[in-house]
Design an enzyme around this catalytic site. Structure first.
Site, PDB file in Angstrom:
ATOM      1  N   ASP A   1       4.003  -6.241   7.130  1.00  0.00           N
ATOM      2  CA  ASP A   1       4.843  -7.212   6.878  1.00  0.00           C
ATOM      3  C   ASP A   1       5.447  -7.103   5.441  1.00  0.00           C
ATOM      4  O   ASP A   1       6.423  -7.777   4.916  1.00  0.00           O
ATOM      5  CB  ASP A   1       4.338  -8.655   6.946  1.00  0.00           C
ATOM      6  CG  ASP A   1       3.019  -8.791   6.172  1.00  0.00           C
ATOM      7  OD1 ASP A   1       2.113  -7.846   6.110  1.00  0.00           O
ATOM      8  OD2 ASP A   1       2.796 -10.004   5.803  1.00  0.00           O
ATOM      9  N   HIS A   2       4.910  -5.968   4.563  1.00  0.00           N
ATOM     10  CA  HIS A   2       5.401  -5.918   3.063  1.00  0.00           C
ATOM     11  C   HIS A   2       6.237  -4.615   3.025  1.00  0.00           C
ATOM     12  O   HIS A   2       6.746  -4.570   1.922  1.00  0.00           O
ATOM     13  CB  HIS A   2       4.461  -5.927   2.223  1.00  0.00           C
ATOM     14  CG  HIS A   2       3.641  -7.476   2.160  1.00  0.00           C
ATOM     15  ND1 HIS A   2       4.125  -8.188   1.033  1.00  0.00           N
ATOM     16  CD2 HIS A   2       2.975  -8.183   2.941  1.00  0.00           C
ATOM     17  CE1 HIS A   2       3.145  -9.345   1.179  1.00  0.00           C
ATOM     18  NE2 HIS A   2       2.599  -9.404   2.465  1.00  0.00           N
TER      19      HIS A   2
END
Length: 330
Positions: A64-65
């Site tokens: 997600d990063h």
């Protein structure tokens, strides 16, 4: 000069919040902190240009990063970008980036990878006008927080310089650069005779995903940091889950802000559950903001936070970068 919040959610995107990404615009440069899926689409709704991004700072290698990076780089290539880009992250960042670049496209520019140790703070950029530091955080994988700190030169007391007989023009510039000069009556004038203390510069810290780290707050305070962007994934009713997943609660983040003595604390990385059930979260923000005396706000997607006050000078910057050793992967 401002911060643009491109994504303020956590692992799952929602109707209100994209996955994590924060852009810092500084005199023509864009520094991007994390790059979740959909980041470049968020940019379409802002004045953040992918072609202006000079540095991407990855806090850790969870999807997600980072999953927005490959598409972002591809778009830069389609735009015929020529300027190199620098990507920073914890160990194994190079391997992950090599895998991303096997997705069947090529770029038109160099990609420099900088792997940063996670055992101690590092100065990862030392430029003419700003520095960027990293700090080891506590998450389920090696994780880094980052601190942007503007450099400010001492201010010249022109009135005092004239009183001492300094000639106008090049001599004033030499004094400001730290060199002594000879006055009109032959006396040697030193910089400390006419220089005032430097003004306080822009400084912004970003935690990435983490359990609360007291040392991070102390480090930020030592750098005289003004703004802290800290993850606060949960409210305190979910404290056990926060500990289990190695994230921070609202109270945790505000405690770090209190230790750091920042002027503004901005909470981000909210769990998807708060898209609808916001009451407990916002009540807790209000409670601990008052209790700890920390000026705290909750970030929203596409929110902008200015970094200069009205009347402050906004001058052009040419940054001479001194970077840690990097590898060009493409």
């Amino acid at each position: 000069m401002k911060i643009v919040f491109l994504g303020t959610g956590s692992s799952i995107p929602t109707k209100k919040r994209n996955q994590p990404s924060i852009a810092l615009k500084y005199n023509g440069d864009v520094l991007l902190f994390d790059c979740g899926e959909g980041t470049q689409r968020q940019m379409v709704h802002t004045d953040v240009s992918p072609m202006k991004i000079k540095h991407i700072f990855i806090s850790h290698l969870h999807g997600d990063h980072i999953l927005g990076i490959s598409g972002l780089l591809q778009s830069m290539g389609l735009g015929k970008r020529k300027t190199p880009i620098h990507i920073y992250g914890p160990p194994e960042t190079e391997e992950v980036m090599r895998c991303m670049m096997k997705l069947g496209f090529h770029t038109t520019f160099d990609i420099h990878i900088h792997e940063i140790p996670t055992d101690s703070p590092q100065c990862v950029i030392d430029g003419e006008k700003y520095q960027v530091y990293s700090y080891p955080m506590r998450h389920s994988v090696p994780t880094l927080g980052y601190i942007f700190k503007e450099k400010k030169k001492p201010q010249l007391d022109i009135k005092r310089a004239i009183e001492l007989g300094v000639k106008m023009g090049p001599d004033l510039r030499r004094l400001k650069e730290g060199y002594p000069v000879i006055s009109k009556d032959g006396k040697k004038i030193y910089p400390e005779d006419v220089l005032l203390p430097p003004k306080r510069g822009i400084s912004v810290a970003y935690s990435g995903d983490t359990l609360p780290v007291k040392g991070f707050g102390e480090f930020i305070r030592s750098l005289d940091c003004r703004i802290l962007i800290h993850e606060a994934t949960f409210d305190s009713t979910k404290e056990d889950h926060a500990i289990e997943t190695m994230h921070s609660t609202v109270e945790d983040a505000i405690n770090i802000g209190s230790i750091a003595k920042v002027e503004k604390l901005i909470l981000t990385h909210l769990s998807a559950r708060y898209d609808e059930e916001t009451e407990n979260y916002l009540r807790e923000v209000e409670t601990f903001r008052e209790e700890k005396g920390v000026d705290t706000i909750v970030a929203e997607d596409l929110m902008e936070y200015p970094l200069i006050s009205k009347g402050e000078e906004n001058i052009g910057v040419s940054v001479a970068y001194h970077l840690k050793a990097s590898k060009v992967i493409l």
